[in-house]
Design a protein around this motif. Structure first.
Motif, PDB file in Angstrom:
ATOM      1  N   PRO A  34      45.783  34.306  30.465  1.00  0.00           N
ATOM      2  CA  PRO A  34      44.519  34.712  30.014  1.00  0.00           C
ATOM      3  C   PRO A  34      43.768  33.545  30.807  1.00  0.00           C
ATOM      4  O   PRO A  34      42.657  32.899  31.437  1.00  0.00           O
ATOM      5  CB  PRO A  34      44.681  35.329  29.384  1.00  0.00           C
ATOM      6  CG  PRO A  34      45.761  35.506  28.862  1.00  0.00           C
ATOM      7  CD  PRO A  34      47.214  35.390  29.657  1.00  0.00           C
ATOM      8  N   GLU A  35      44.589  31.862  29.474  1.00  0.00           N
ATOM      9  CA  GLU A  35      43.745  30.663  30.166  1.00  0.00           C
ATOM     10  C   GLU A  35      43.765  30.466  31.145  1.00  0.00           C
ATOM     11  O   GLU A  35      42.586  29.879  31.440  1.00  0.00           O
ATOM     12  CB  GLU A  35      44.500  30.384  29.045  1.00  0.00           C
ATOM     13  CG  GLU A  35      45.044  30.074  27.554  1.00  0.00           C
ATOM     14  CD  GLU A  35      46.032  31.319  27.506  1.00  0.00           C
ATOM     15  OE1 GLU A  35      46.535  31.487  26.397  1.00  0.00           O
ATOM     16  OE2 GLU A  35      46.111  31.493  27.912  1.00  0.00           O
ATOM     17  N   THR A 122      34.713  35.498  22.778  1.00  0.00           N
ATOM     18  CA  THR A 122      35.149  36.793  22.644  1.00  0.00           C
ATOM     19  C   THR A 122      34.902  37.200  24.805  1.00  0.00           C
ATOM     20  O   THR A 122      34.098  37.772  24.992  1.00  0.00           O
ATOM     21  CB  THR A 122      34.901  37.723  22.320  1.00  0.00           C
ATOM     22  OG1 THR A 122      35.737  37.402  20.931  1.00  0.00           O
ATOM     23  CG2 THR A 122      36.471  39.141  22.622  1.00  0.00           C
ATOM     24  N   GLN A 124      36.999  40.203  27.562  1.00  0.00           N
ATOM     25  CA  GLN A 124      37.824  40.526  28.839  1.00  0.00           C
ATOM     26  C   GLN A 124      38.010  40.561  30.432  1.00  0.00           C
ATOM     27  O   GLN A 124      36.588  40.642  30.883  1.00  0.00           O
ATOM     28  CB  GLN A 124      38.403  42.420  28.055  1.00  0.00           C
ATOM     29  CG  GLN A 124      39.229  42.395  28.859  1.00  0.00           C
ATOM     30  CD  GLN A 124      39.710  44.181  28.207  1.00  0.00           C
ATOM     31  OE1 GLN A 124      38.098  44.327  26.902  1.00  0.00           O
ATOM     32  NE2 GLN A 124      40.589  44.662  27.756  1.00  0.00           N
ATOM     33  N   TYR A 133      44.201  42.505  30.466  1.00  0.00           N
ATOM     34  CA  TYR A 133      44.651  41.761  29.675  1.00  0.00           C
ATOM     35  C   TYR A 133      43.725  42.166  28.489  1.00  0.00           C
ATOM     36  O   TYR A 133      42.377  42.539  28.429  1.00  0.00           O
ATOM     37  CB  TYR A 133      43.988  39.801  29.442  1.00  0.00           C
ATOM     38  CG  TYR A 133      44.690  39.412  30.954  1.00  0.00           C
ATOM     39  CD1 TYR A 133      44.278  39.090  32.393  1.00  0.00           C
ATOM     40  CD2 TYR A 133      45.660  38.923  31.141  1.00  0.00           C
ATOM     41  CE1 TYR A 133      44.386  38.598  33.325  1.00  0.00           C
ATOM     42  CE2 TYR A 133      46.475  38.044  31.986  1.00  0.00           C
ATOM     43  CZ  TYR A 133      46.051  38.664  33.293  1.00  0.00           C
ATOM     44  OH  TYR A 133      46.688  37.825  33.614  1.00  0.00           O
ATOM     45  N   GLN A 136      40.245  38.238  25.165  1.00  0.00           N
ATOM     46  CA  GLN A 136      40.955  37.330  24.679  1.00  0.00           C
ATOM     47  C   GLN A 136      39.445  36.240  23.972  1.00  0.00           C
ATOM     48  O   GLN A 136      38.535  36.623  24.341  1.00  0.00           O
ATOM     49  CB  GLN A 136      41.096  36.179  25.530  1.00  0.00           C
ATOM     50  CG  GLN A 136      41.667  36.745  27.363  1.00  0.00           C
ATOM     51  CD  GLN A 136      43.589  36.255  25.923  1.00  0.00           C
ATOM     52  OE1 GLN A 136      43.947  36.586  25.419  1.00  0.00           O
ATOM     53  NE2 GLN A 136      43.907  38.268  26.528  1.00  0.00           N
ATOM     54  N   ASP A 334      51.482  41.043  25.427  1.00  0.00           N
ATOM     55  CA  ASP A 334      50.017  40.642  25.339  1.00  0.00           C
ATOM     56  C   ASP A 334      49.021  41.911  26.526  1.00  0.00           C
ATOM     57  O   ASP A 334      48.213  42.332  26.072  1.00  0.00           O
ATOM     58  CB  ASP A 334      49.718  39.829  26.147  1.00  0.00           C
ATOM     59  CG  ASP A 334      50.053  38.446  25.735  1.00  0.00           C
ATOM     60  OD1 ASP A 334      50.706  38.596  24.655  1.00  0.00           O
ATOM     61  OD2 ASP A 334      51.150  36.811  26.614  1.00  0.00           O
TER      62      ASP A 334
END
Length: 761
Positions: A34-35, A122, A124, A133, A136, A334
């Protein structure tokens, strides 16, 4: 009937093409971390405005209504999100989404005296490949622009005294008011460099370094030391390349200006009941004010289950150096529930195109053909029979998988012995004889009467029997360990989450069963209703049952006996197809077709016998023994492959590893079994490839043959967290084990990449 034939023949290329596209897509694209998929940066536009920016990778998107913000060190104003693009989303319906890039302006009011704030964002997003995901949350420190002080008066400003310096401040902080302007605040070392540690697996530690603006870290000042348990150390540390800097203190050296991560390989795997105490050290500087911090360090307490020190966030290994099994484990850890279900169902569809599932197709087809002898077979009834078979397979697959993860060994491995395989082959021989009309297989009347009512309600057919055959097929016919299965088993073993792991295995088996459902659905249209044709179809499936019986016992019989059995099956089948009988001139086209097929089978059977008598043991190329310069059959085939040395137990493996380490050699350990289909594929197609042989020419090649599934075999598998073959483990030249494993079959091109990821180029 002809229309049905053409309809299904026309649909088959479309189905096959769709599955091939899915397989290609999975091979060519893996979901990013995700990063990496959604890269976030933040800055202060002015004294009262922040900007958060997401760079979104191609093939990914973010939901507009999933953004949330919190601010420490100030108060956020009303946030105006830019308009997005409408999307009809499978999960959230019609929503606005962003692609490529999104910038969000955040008005705020700073807390009096605050020189920096921390933004907590935050968000998504999803991958177009079918994975969404979890939300995040990222926290970023932002240094605010220096405020301009009022113009200086004619009187000089008072000099600050040490007593006037706030507790915990620095000497530079006491000079902020000099000259009428404010100097940048120097953060304490713990705030300037945020360090967190996690354990992706029992032998790997990932240390993440987050740098605040205008700071950098020295690469050669990074240090790690294991304080506990005793005897455990850091065997290898991998860090990314830094930027070259002409430093006034240390001269030309490598430094990091951006966030990065270090991957540490421990000297051995951490036991489940052990705690790792790791000391991490670092040193860095602040460019804005020209100062360097003294060396700093911090202790982290970690466990093999992945628990990290307080305040640190779990991070996945770098996607570029990650095995297929690790990526799939990350989806389980995850991903959301429905993302896991969809992903594993897709993996099942891809596994449906492998030899693990092929033997089940003739089994189910034969069962359906046998059931249709007395009762007319419709599409719905054929589908229900195949559904009973697939459910039996899927439920058993899930239960056996959960039991394997908790016990450490696969049930199917234990069943690969002469007794179990012999009994299984005997069952299929009996089914074949029943197909040939020698007798009818029926349950005892006392048991059969209990199923009559249920069977009648389901319009005939022994659904319970078909369900049982599906269950037996799951554990006897196709014991294949592929990356999705290995990942699900490892996830259950490490987390104890049998619910999610079991569901993943269940939908994986359902995906594998899709071709079987299509077989049942098409049977009502393709199978003849009654008459001589029906008998011919039953005989055909009887032959397939005999083929399955030979396939089952092939691992436990000599190669020449295996070739002889296949030759007899082909020759006898050819005889019944009148391969040796003359055709009358008035013979129909169908009779000529069947005779031609019989002649082909006869030639194939004779080729097997001739090759076997000449010394060949290669069932696919029995006449290869007669090629000039090719050598003799199986001997030549083995010489073309990799020169493995066998190891019998853990003690012998440790001796070989120690010798390889002393000689500075890399090592590859191959887990193999005679009953492992994927192992045979690796030997025939991958290990025989010239590029693979050249790449591993200087590598010590070891093989653990776990065909017998003995206690020594189980100990070897358990040591490396494997549940069965195939599995490939690697060691670097310095003797440290690589955290990169190869599970399941890989083609030569992909395997070469895996080798580079495991032991370097």
């Amino acid at each position: 009937m002809t229309k049905h034939w053409f309809r299904w023949l026309a649909a088959l290329p479309l189905l096959w093409g769709g599955l091939a596209v899915s397989q290609a897509a999975l091979a060519q694209a893996e979901p990013l971390d995700p990063e990496a998929a959604f890269s976030l940066s933040a800055r202060a536009i002015d004294a009262n405005t922040l900007e958060a920016r997401w760079k979104i990778a191609d093939g990914y998107y973010m939901y507009r209504d999933k953004f949330k913000f919190e601010l420490a060190g100030g108060t956020l104003g009303k946030v105006a999100l830019p308009p997005g693009k409408m999307k009809d989303d499978d999960t959230f319906g019609k929503v606005e989404t962003y692609r490529k890039d999104v910038r969000i302006v955040l008005p705020f009011q700073r807390t009096p005296g605050a020189l920096s704030v921390t933004l907590k964002a935050t968000s998504q997003g999803c991958w177009d490949g079918g994975l969404c995901y979890m939300p995040q949350t990222v926290s970023l420190p932002i240094r605010l622009p220096a405020a301009v002080a009022p113009a200086a008066s004619a009187d000089p400003p008072p000099r600050a005294t040490p007593a006037a310096t706030p507790a915990g401040g620095s000497a530079l902080d006491s000079l902020r008011s000099l000259g009428g302007t404010s100097m940048p605040k120097v953060l304490p070392p713990d705030e300037a460099f945020i360090v967190a540690a996690t354990m992706p697996d029992a032998q790997t530690v990932r240390v993440d370094y987050t740098l605040t603006p205008d700071t950098y870290l020295y690469r050669d000042k990074l240090a790690w030391k294991v304080k506990s348990p005793a005897g455990l150390g850091v065997a290898r540390a991998d860090t990314p390349a830094g930027d070259m800097k002409d430093d006034p203190t240390f001269g030309k050296t490598e430094v990091y200006h951006q966030n990065f991560a270090a991957t540490l390989q421990l000297s051995r795997a951490l036991a489940a009941d052990e705690k790792l105490v790791l000391e991490a050290g670092w040193q860095g500087c602040n460019d804005a004010v020209g100062i360097c911090y003294p060396p700093n360090s911090r202790d982290f307490t970690l466990s093999a289950s992945g628990a990290a020190s307080p305040g640190s966030a779990a991070a996945a290994p770098a996607a570029g150096n990650e095995s297929d099994t690790s990526r799939i484990e990350r989806v389980l850890k995850d991903g959301s529930f429905w993302a896991v279900v969809a992903t594993f169902f897709g993996f099942g569809l891809l596994l449906a195109l492998t030899p693990c599932v092929f033997p089940m197709i003739p089994i189910l087809s034969g069962i359906i053909a046998g059931q249709s002898h007395d009762t007319p077979l419709t599409k719905s009834r054929g589908f229900m029979l195949s559904l009973a078979y697939v459910l039996g397979m899927a439920i058993t697959y899930a239960l056996a998988g959960v039991a394997a993860a908790l016990s450490g060994t696969l049930l199917s491995n234990a069943l690969q012995n002469p007794w179990a395989l012999g009994i299984g082959a005997g069952v299929f021989v009996l089914l074949a004889l029943s197909m040939f009309g020698f007798f009818e297989i029926q349950l005892p009347s006392a048991i059969q009467s209990k199923f009559n009512d249920a069977s009648n309600r389901m319009k005939g057919g022994n659904f319970a029997g078909v369900f049982v055959m599906g269950a037996l097929s799951a554990v006897i016919v196709g014991p294949c360990v592929a990356p999705p299965l290995a990942a699900a088993l490892a996830f259950i073993a490490q987390t104890g989450n049998t619910a999610l792991g079991g569901v993943a295995l269940f939908v994986l088996a359902l995906g594998m069963g899709v071709p079987l459902l299509l077989v049942g659905l098409s049977a009502g249209a393709l199978l003849p209703r009654a008459g001589g044709w029906m008998n011919a179809v039953k005989y055909f499936f009887g032959v397939l049952m005999l083929a399955i019986a030979i396939y089952l016992i092939s691992p436990i019989i000599p190669a020449w006996v295996n070739m002889l059995l296949w030759a007899l099956l082909l020759i006898v089948s050819a005889t019944y197809l009148h391969a040796l009988d003359p055709l009358p001139e008035s013979a129909s086209g169908w009779k000529r077709l069947w005779k031609g097929l019989g002649v082909v089978l006869m030639i194939g059977g004779l080729a097997l016998i001739v090759g076997m008598l000449a010394g060949s043991r290669d069932i696919l190329q029995p006449l290869d023994v007669f090629k000039g310069g090719a050598g003799a059959g199986a001997v030549a085939a083995e010489q073309k492959g990799l020169p493995f040395e066998k190891v019998k137990d853990v003690a012998e493996l440790d001796v070989r590893l120690a010798a390889a380490k002393a000689g500075g050699k890399t090592v590859m350990l191959d887990f193999y079994a005679d009953w492992c289909v994927s192992c045979k594929e690796m030997e025939r197609f991958t290990f025989s490839d010239a590029r693979v042989r050249a790449r591993l020419a200087d590598t010590v090649l070891l093989k653990a043959d776990v065909t017998a599934n003995s206690e020594a075999d189980k100990a070897l598998l358990k040591r490396f967290g494997l549940f069965g073959p195939p599995g490939l483990i690697f060691w670097a030249a310095d003797g440290t084990q690589s955290d990169f494993k190869v599970i399941g079959f890989e083609k030569p091109e992909k395997f070469l990449v895996s080798i580079d990821s495991a032991i370097g180029q």
